[in-house]
Design a protein around this motif. Structure first.
Motif, PDB file in Angstrom:
ATOM      1  N   PRO A  30       0.800  -1.236   0.000  1.00 40.71           N
ATOM      2  CA  PRO A  30       0.000   0.000   0.000  1.00 40.71           C
ATOM      3  C   PRO A  30       0.829   1.281   0.000  1.00 40.71           C
ATOM      4  O   PRO A  30       0.287   2.367   0.098  1.00 40.71           O
ATOM      5  N   TYR A  31       2.143   1.159  -0.110  1.00 44.70           N
ATOM      6  CA  TYR A  31       3.001   2.334   0.008  1.00 44.70           C
ATOM      7  C   TYR A  31       2.961   3.217  -1.245  1.00 44.70           C
ATOM      8  O   TYR A  31       2.812   4.439  -1.136  1.00 44.70           O
ATOM      9  N   THR A  32       3.103   2.593  -2.418  1.00 45.81           N
ATOM     10  CA  THR A  32       3.100   3.340  -3.676  1.00 45.81           C
ATOM     11  C   THR A  32       2.431   2.505  -4.756  1.00 45.81           C
ATOM     12  O   THR A  32       2.436   1.274  -4.689  1.00 45.81           O
ATOM     13  N   GLY A  33       1.871   3.174  -5.762  1.00 44.69           N
ATOM     14  CA  GLY A  33       1.274   2.434  -6.864  1.00 44.69           C
ATOM     15  C   GLY A  33       0.419   3.312  -7.745  1.00 44.69           C
ATOM     16  O   GLY A  33      -0.302   4.183  -7.261  1.00 44.69           O
ATOM     17  N   SER A  34       0.502   3.076  -9.035  1.00 46.69           N
ATOM     18  CA  SER A  34      -0.228   3.906  -9.993  1.00 46.69           C
ATOM     19  C   SER A  34      -1.737   3.721  -9.875  1.00 46.69           C
ATOM     20  O   SER A  34      -2.502   4.632 -10.198  1.00 46.69           O
ATOM     21  N   GLN A  35      -2.196   2.546  -9.419  1.00 47.82           N
ATOM     22  CA  GLN A  35      -3.622   2.269  -9.346  1.00 47.82           C
ATOM     23  C   GLN A  35      -4.204   2.489  -7.949  1.00 47.82           C
ATOM     24  O   GLN A  35      -5.409   2.324  -7.748  1.00 47.82           O
ATOM     25  N   LEU A  36      -3.363   2.852  -7.000  1.00 47.88           N
ATOM     26  CA  LEU A  36      -3.845   3.063  -5.639  1.00 47.88           C
ATOM     27  C   LEU A  36      -4.521   4.425  -5.502  1.00 47.88           C
ATOM     28  O   LEU A  36      -4.226   5.349  -6.265  1.00 47.88           O
ATOM     29  N   GLU A  37      -5.385   4.543  -4.511  1.00 52.31           N
ATOM     30  CA  GLU A  37      -5.992   5.838  -4.223  1.00 52.31           C
ATOM     31  C   GLU A  37      -4.895   6.850  -3.890  1.00 52.31           C
ATOM     32  O   GLU A  37      -4.065   6.608  -3.014  1.00 52.31           O
ATOM     33  N   GLN A  38      -4.859   7.947  -4.627  1.00 53.05           N
ATOM     34  CA  GLN A  38      -3.848   8.997  -4.481  1.00 53.05           C
ATOM     35  C   GLN A  38      -2.425   8.444  -4.607  1.00 53.05           C
ATOM     36  O   GLN A  38      -1.475   9.003  -4.084  1.00 53.05           O
ATOM     37  N   GLN A  39      -2.309   7.308  -5.303  1.00 57.39           N
ATOM     38  CA  GLN A  39      -1.015   6.702  -5.632  1.00 57.39           C
ATOM     39  C   GLN A  39      -0.266   6.152  -4.415  1.00 57.39           C
ATOM     40  O   GLN A  39       0.943   5.955  -4.464  1.00 57.39           O
ATOM     41  N   GLY A  40      -0.979   5.868  -3.335  1.00 53.02           N
ATOM     42  CA  GLY A  40      -0.370   5.218  -2.188  1.00 53.02           C
ATOM     43  C   GLY A  40      -0.010   6.175  -1.073  1.00 53.02           C
ATOM     44  O   GLY A  40       0.204   7.368  -1.276  1.00 53.02           O
ATOM     45  N   GLU A  41       0.102   5.638   0.143  1.00 57.90           N
ATOM     46  CA  GLU A  41       0.281   6.477   1.325  1.00 57.90           C
ATOM     47  C   GLU A  41       1.627   7.186   1.355  1.00 57.90           C
ATOM     48  O   GLU A  41       1.715   8.324   1.837  1.00 57.90           O
ATOM     49  N   THR A  42       2.685   6.558   0.859  1.00 53.74           N
ATOM     50  CA  THR A  42       3.988   7.227   0.864  1.00 53.74           C
ATOM     51  C   THR A  42       4.005   8.353  -0.159  1.00 53.74           C
ATOM     52  O   THR A  42       4.580   9.419   0.085  1.00 53.74           O
ATOM     53  N   THR A  43       3.353   8.144  -1.294  1.00 47.96           N
ATOM     54  CA  THR A  43       3.235   9.194  -2.305  1.00 47.96           C
ATOM     55  C   THR A  43       2.455  10.381  -1.755  1.00 47.96           C
ATOM     56  O   THR A  43       2.806  11.539  -2.007  1.00 47.96           O
ATOM     57  N   VAL A  44       1.405  10.101  -0.997  1.00 46.30           N
ATOM     58  CA  VAL A  44       0.610  11.168  -0.389  1.00 46.30           C
ATOM     59  C   VAL A  44       1.475  12.000   0.551  1.00 46.30           C
ATOM     60  O   VAL A  44       1.430  13.239   0.537  1.00 46.30           O
ATOM     61  N   LEU A  45       2.275  11.336   1.379  1.00 45.41           N
ATOM     62  CA  LEU A  45       3.142  12.063   2.312  1.00 45.41           C
ATOM     63  C   LEU A  45       4.131  12.940   1.553  1.00 45.41           C
ATOM     64  O   LEU A  45       4.317  14.115   1.899  1.00 45.41           O
ATOM     65  N   LEU A  46       4.763  12.404   0.519  1.00 43.91           N
ATOM     66  CA  LEU A  46       5.705  13.210  -0.268  1.00 43.91           C
ATOM     67  C   LEU A  46       5.014  14.417  -0.872  1.00 43.91           C
ATOM     68  O   LEU A  46       5.551  15.537  -0.848  1.00 43.91           O
ATOM     69  N   ARG A  47       3.823  14.201  -1.407  1.00 43.89           N
ATOM     70  CA  ARG A  47       3.087  15.293  -2.037  1.00 43.89           C
ATOM     71  C   ARG A  47       2.771  16.385  -1.008  1.00 43.89           C
ATOM     72  O   ARG A  47       2.857  17.575  -1.305  1.00 43.89           O
ATOM     73  N   GLN A  48       2.412  15.975   0.202  1.00 38.38           N
ATOM     74  CA  GLN A  48       2.122  16.948   1.249  1.00 38.38           C
ATOM     75  C   GLN A  48       3.360  17.757   1.625  1.00 38.38           C
ATOM     76  O   GLN A  48       3.283  18.974   1.827  1.00 38.38           O
ATOM     77  N   VAL A  49       4.499  17.081   1.710  1.00 41.07           N
ATOM     78  CA  VAL A  49       5.728  17.786   2.084  1.00 41.07           C
ATOM     79  C   VAL A  49       6.117  18.784   1.008  1.00 41.07           C
ATOM     80  O   VAL A  49       6.404  19.954   1.297  1.00 41.07           O
ATOM     81  N   PHE A  50       6.093  18.365  -0.245  1.00 43.44           N
ATOM     82  CA  PHE A  50       6.456  19.288  -1.314  1.00 43.44           C
ATOM     83  C   PHE A  50       5.438  20.421  -1.442  1.00 43.44           C
ATOM     84  O   PHE A  50       5.809  21.556  -1.751  1.00 43.44           O
ATOM     85  N   ALA A  51       4.169  20.135  -1.182  1.00 40.28           N
ATOM     86  CA  ALA A  51       3.156  21.195  -1.223  1.00 40.28           C
ATOM     87  C   ALA A  51       3.428  22.237  -0.152  1.00 40.28           C
ATOM     88  O   ALA A  51       3.245  23.442  -0.380  1.00 40.28           O
ATOM     89  N   SER A  52       3.894  21.800   1.027  1.00 39.27           N
ATOM     90  CA  SER A  52       4.222  22.755   2.086  1.00 39.27           C
ATOM     91  C   SER A  52       5.430  23.600   1.712  1.00 39.27           C
ATOM     92  O   SER A  52       5.645  24.675   2.272  1.00 39.27           O
ATOM     93  N   MET A  53       6.217  23.120   0.733  1.00 37.17           N
ATOM     94  CA  MET A  53       7.360  23.875   0.212  1.00 37.17           C
ATOM     95  C   MET A  53       6.969  24.699  -1.011  1.00 37.17           C
ATOM     96  O   MET A  53       7.818  25.314  -1.651  1.00 37.17           O
ATOM     97  N   GLN A  54       5.659  24.669  -1.345  1.00 33.15           N
ATOM     98  CA  GLN A  54       5.146  25.335  -2.540  1.00 33.15           C
ATOM     99  C   GLN A  54       5.741  24.746  -3.819  1.00 33.15           C
ATOM    100  O   GLN A  54       6.024  25.457  -4.787  1.00 33.15           O
ATOM    101  N   LEU A  55       5.929  23.444  -3.813  1.00 31.30           N
ATOM    102  CA  LEU A  55       6.423  22.732  -4.991  1.00 31.30           C
ATOM    103  C   LEU A  55       5.468  21.609  -5.328  1.00 31.30           C
ATOM    104  O   LEU A  55       4.920  20.954  -4.443  1.00 31.30           O
ATOM    105  N   ASP A  56       5.288  21.400  -6.611  1.00 27.35           N
ATOM    106  CA  ASP A  56       4.512  20.268  -7.076  1.00 27.35           C
ATOM    107  C   ASP A  56       5.456  19.082  -7.253  1.00 27.35           C
ATOM    108  O   ASP A  56       6.666  19.252  -7.393  1.00 27.35           O
ATOM    109  N   VAL A  57       4.906  17.869  -7.226  1.00 27.16           N
ATOM    110  CA  VAL A  57       5.707  16.673  -7.466  1.00 27.16           C
ATOM    111  C   VAL A  57       4.948  15.772  -8.431  1.00 27.16           C
ATOM    112  O   VAL A  57       3.728  15.610  -8.324  1.00 27.16           O
ATOM    113  N   GLN A  58       5.658  15.239  -9.404  1.00 21.08           N
ATOM    114  CA  GLN A  58       5.086  14.308 -10.365  1.00 21.08           C
ATOM    115  C   GLN A  58       5.813  12.982 -10.237  1.00 21.08           C
ATOM    116  O   GLN A  58       7.047  12.938 -10.226  1.00 21.08           O
ATOM    117  N   THR A  59       5.042  11.910 -10.158  1.00 19.45           N
ATOM    118  CA  THR A  59       5.620  10.587  -9.959  1.00 19.45           C
ATOM    119  C   THR A  59       5.264   9.681 -11.127  1.00 19.45           C
ATOM    120  O   THR A  59       4.105   9.617 -11.539  1.00 19.45           O
TER     121      THR A  59
END
Length: 243
Positions: A30-59
């Motif tokens: 459940p950590y990462t995956g193209s078919q997972l909801e929001q691409q997985g829980e680890t992807t969600v955490l990364l996206r949140q961190v980069f968003a707090s830096m005002q940066l987008d992230v593409q995986t």
């Protein structure tokens, strides 16, 4: 296309657009995956961190070996990849911990192996996934020829092999096994009730973002670590990157 790190040097971080940080990952639910909801829980955490830096992230999700190999290329598509275990690779810089992974073994419920030890492992037919890091001692034993495992391209194949009696056991993350048994149609059909996690010999590993070792990436990962701690503690104000 200009490298996103060049933009970091030229533009203020707040209030102006910056190109997205491009990363490679793999399908490892459940950590990462193209078919997972929001691409997985680890992807969600990364996206949140980069968003707090005002940066987008593409995986982009790739086979694991390819994800690492393409991330090594200077001026390539990706600044790095995730999630990586705590290991030293001179080509990459690791972030602080994004979470943890409990590694152990999947075994057949009809033939449970009981209390495992490293000394008995050579007695069994073991499965591992190509280019994955295993329990440290297992990797040492493979390197010295004490273990000669079968190599598969995915965890799901190893689970099916154990269920069908083609392997005695295979290295796997506990939560990955549980996810496959609950959500993977073929694994549910062929392995439900036939495999289980052996908890007698496990190793807890931390998960990290790996960025290519470059001066700009060193600065980026230092800032990432600062925001990571804030996000994990719930103190960061997260908003989407500016358009």
């Amino acid at each position: 296309m200009k490298n996103y790190l060049g933009w970091l040097c030229l533009l203020p971080l707040w209030g102006q657009a910056a190109e997205a940080v491009r990363l490679a990952s793999l399908d490892w639910p459940p950590y990462t995956g193209s078919q997972l909801e929001q691409q997985g829980e680890t992807t969600v955490l990364l996206r949140q961190v980069f968003a707090s830096m005002q940066l987008d992230v593409q995986t982009e999700f790739l086979p694991w070996s390819r994800a690492i190999r393409t991330s090594e290329k200077t001026d390539g598509l990706y600044a790095g990849y995730f999630p990586e275990y705590q290991t030293y690779n001179p080509k990459f810089i690791l972030s602080d911990s994004l979470g943890s992974s409990e590694l152990g073994f999947v075994e057949a419920t009809a033939q449970p192996l009981g209390q495992l030890s490293f000394t008995v492992l050579p007695q069994y037919q073991l499965g591992v996934v190509q280019d994955y890091i295993n329990l440290a001692k297992v990797d040492q034993m493979i390197a010295t020829g004490q273990l000669k495992p079968q190599v598969a391209i995915s965890d799901r194949l190893n689970v099916l092999k154990v269920a069908l009696g083609r392997l005695d056991l295979a290295v796997i993350d506990r939560r990955v096994l549980l996810y496959l048994l609950e959500h993977d149609t073929e694994v549910k059909r062929l392995a439900s009730g036939k495999v289980q996690f052996n908890s007698s010999l496990t190793e807890l590993k931390t998960l990290h973002l790996a960025l290519r070792r470059e001066p700009a990436n060193q600065q980026l990962i230092e800032k990432f670590n600062q925001h990571l701690q804030k996000v994990k503690s719930g103190s960061a104000a997260i908003s989407p990157p500016s358009d």
